[in-house]
Write a protein that holds these residues in place. Structure first.
Motif, short mmCIF file in Angstrom:
data_model
loop_
_atom_site.label_atom_id
_atom_site.label_comp_id
_atom_site.label_asym_id
_atom_site.label_seq_id
_atom_site.Cartn_x
_atom_site.Cartn_y
_atom_site.Cartn_z
N UNK A 356 36.49 -66.57 6.08
CA UNK A 356 36.68 -67.93 5.57
C UNK A 356 35.90 -68.96 6.38
N UNK A 357 35.94 -68.82 7.70
CA UNK A 357 35.30 -69.80 8.57
C UNK A 357 33.79 -69.64 8.63
N UNK A 358 33.32 -68.40 8.57
CA UNK A 358 31.88 -68.12 8.70
C UNK A 358 31.44 -67.20 7.56
N UNK A 359 31.40 -67.72 6.32
CA UNK A 359 31.16 -66.86 5.15
C UNK A 359 29.79 -66.20 5.13
N UNK A 360 28.81 -66.76 5.83
CA UNK A 360 27.46 -66.21 5.78
C UNK A 360 27.09 -65.49 7.07
N UNK A 361 28.05 -65.32 7.95
CA UNK A 361 27.78 -64.63 9.21
C UNK A 361 27.99 -63.14 9.05
N UNK A 362 27.51 -62.36 10.00
CA UNK A 362 27.78 -60.92 10.00
C UNK A 362 29.25 -60.71 10.29
N UNK A 363 29.74 -59.49 10.04
CA UNK A 363 31.15 -59.18 10.28
C UNK A 363 31.51 -59.46 11.73
N UNK A 364 32.77 -59.80 11.95
CA UNK A 364 33.23 -60.30 13.25
C UNK A 364 32.95 -59.30 14.38
N UNK A 365 33.01 -58.01 14.11
CA UNK A 365 32.79 -57.01 15.16
C UNK A 365 31.36 -57.01 15.66
N UNK A 366 30.42 -57.50 14.81
CA UNK A 366 29.02 -57.56 15.21
C UNK A 366 28.60 -58.96 15.61
N UNK A 367 29.55 -59.90 15.56
CA UNK A 367 29.25 -61.28 15.91
C UNK A 367 29.20 -61.43 17.43
N UNK A 368 28.84 -62.66 17.88
CA UNK A 368 28.72 -62.86 19.33
C UNK A 368 30.07 -62.77 20.01
N UNK A 369 30.07 -62.43 21.28
CA UNK A 369 31.31 -62.19 22.03
C UNK A 369 32.18 -63.43 22.09
N UNK A 370 31.57 -64.60 22.25
CA UNK A 370 32.36 -65.83 22.40
C UNK A 370 33.20 -66.09 21.16
N UNK A 371 32.59 -66.00 19.99
CA UNK A 371 33.33 -66.27 18.76
C UNK A 371 34.43 -65.23 18.55
N UNK A 372 34.13 -63.97 18.82
CA UNK A 372 35.11 -62.89 18.66
C UNK A 372 36.34 -63.15 19.52
#
Length: 461
Positions: A356-372
């Motif tokens: 919902x927050x980042x609809x165009x980003x990669x899946x959370x497990x592959x996202x940057x450490x800070x956001x995760x």
């Protein structure tokens, strides 16, 4: 080779899926190539794997629904809930194949676009957030205890160590959060939890078996009174309160947002993929058997003293040999079960909120450490606060069950069938879908109205 419809392609955030094995998918993300099927998975193995996605914390409140409804109507409602759930899950499977959708949200996006997908994800986030608060409340009940204005039910640590600041509910839940949940929810892949999931299923079976055994012994020695067979109706408000049990029963069966994640890998490994419909029905029969056994034996065991969280009842003398040891074993087994299931539900919560927050980003497990880690810490903080300030699991079940759970379980599947974007719905599908929507809306409005009336009445008194 399969293809992905525009609605699914538009909202795909990553070529990889966290829950679907990479090597079993073609470039479109589907499981439609015969050579990709592994084969060899047994029918009963698939049934048990699917059942683990259904049985959860809702089972703890089911005995209290029998106290409200009476023994006979309560058991009928549990069976009715399974019947409607079976239809809604089969609807999701049928229309996901027609739309080539690998997820529930993708199916809703195919039918209703981005607005429908976002609304479903909001419902999943709120439902899972409420469910995890329930998990933590139950764990707090097990460790520290709970009670009403007149009766206090002690927890395990409180019984063993006495009443101190370090056996208080808030402190024990904080320790559980830091030393149990934090390491588990920091894992980025769900597959890392496969061993803890297997252990959690075994612990749930231990709970049901011991509860049934205790009740059977007490039935044989004649120390159990005849239960309330029908509800006590001493006024119109008492009648409307019966509807507050419906959200609890609905919540107990909610697994729809995990269904396609669970079904596609199972179906991909079956010798005969056409068995999937039978597997879903058998899984629900297994789950309804567990639910009915827990509800029946729990209500027989504690009668009118049954708490909203039945684990809280296991703190006194059961009047059988080894009563204290059995009490501890029952509470410890299901408390640890919930601790191990917690990260799986949290995984789905984090995944949907990130979508919902980042609809165009990669899946959370592959996202940057800070956001995760920021998202993980934020959600865990909300759950911890909710568990400390919400007084009862019944309150959470009533809110989420009457709003998000009925939407996820009944309204969205029925709406997809009525929309029928790919012209595969039968007349029966549409008739049952309208019935499901009317039942869901009517029962939810009655439950919410009854809850508001109860709050106003208690406030006035």
């Amino acid at each position: 080779m399969g293809f992905l419809p525009p609605s699914e392609r538009k909202y795909r955030r990553s070529p990889r899926s966290l829950l679907l094995p990479e090597k079993h998918r073609d470039v479109s993300g589907q499981f439609d190539r015969p050579e990709d099927r592994l084969g060899g998975a047994s029918y009963w193995g698939a049934v048990f794997n699917l059942s683990t996605t259904i049985i959860g914390a809702g089972i703890m409140a089911l005995p209290a629904t029998l106290k409200q409804l009476g023994l006979i109507p309560g058991l009928i409602m549990i069976v009715l809930g399974a019947t409607l759930t079976s239809f809604s899950i089969e609807t999701i499977l049928k229309f996901s194949r027609a739309s080539k959708s690998a997820t529930y949200s993708g199916l809703v996006a195919d039918a209703f676009g981005v607005s429908g997908r976002n609304l479903l994800q909001v419902c999943v986030v709120l439902n899972n957030l409420g469910l995890l608060i329930v998990y933590m409340i139950i764990i707090g009940d097990v460790l520290s205890g709970t009670g009403t204005k007149s009766v206090h039910h002690s927890g395990l640590i409180e019984e063993w160590m006495g009443q101190h600041w370090w056996t208080s509910r808030a402190f024990l839940m904080l320790c559980t959060t830091l030393f149990v949940f934090a390491p588990l929810i920091s894992l980025r892949r769900l597959d890392s939890l496969r061993y803890t999931s297997a252990l959690s299923v075994g612990l749930a079976i231990v709970f049901v078996a011991i509860t049934a055994g205790i009740t059977t012994v007490k039935l044989v020695n004649g120390s159990i009174e005849i239960p309330q067979l029908v509800p006590k109706l001493d006024g119109l408000s008492a009648f409307w309160r019966l509807f507050t049990t419906i959200p609890v029963i609905v919540t107990a069966y909610i697994c729809h947002h995990n269904m396609l994640f669970a079904v596609h890998p199972i179906e991909n490994e079956l010798v005969e993929p056409g068995q999937m419909k039978s597997i879903v029905r058998t899984s629900l029969m297994l789950c309804v058997s567990v639910y009915m056994a827990t509800s029946l034996f729990g209500f027989l065991l504690f009668g009118e003293g049954t708490m909203d969280d039945i684990l809280a009842n296991f703190d006194g003398d059961l009047r059988i040999p080894y009563s204290s040891a059995l009490n501890d074993l029952v509470r410890a087994s299901y408390g640890i079960h919930l601790m191990l299931v917690f990260p799986i539900v949290f995984f789905s919560l984090r995944l949907n909120l990130h979508g919902l927050l980042c609809p165009h980003s990669v899946a959370i497990a592959y996202d940057n450490h800070r956001r995760f880690y920021l998202l993980t810490a934020f959600l865990m903080g909300l759950i911890f606060l909710g568990a400390n300030f919400v007084p009862s699991i019944w309150d959470v079940f009533e809110f989420t069950g009457a709003t998000t759970a009925v939407s996820i379980g009944f309204i969205f599947p029925a709406a997809v069938a009525l929309r029928d974007s790919h012209r595969v719905a039968t007349k029966k599908d549409k008739v049952v879908s309208w019935v499901m929507i009317m039942l869901a809306v009517t029962s939810s409005m009655a439950a919410i109205s009854s809850e508001i009336d109860g709050i106003l009445s208690s406030g006035g008194s």
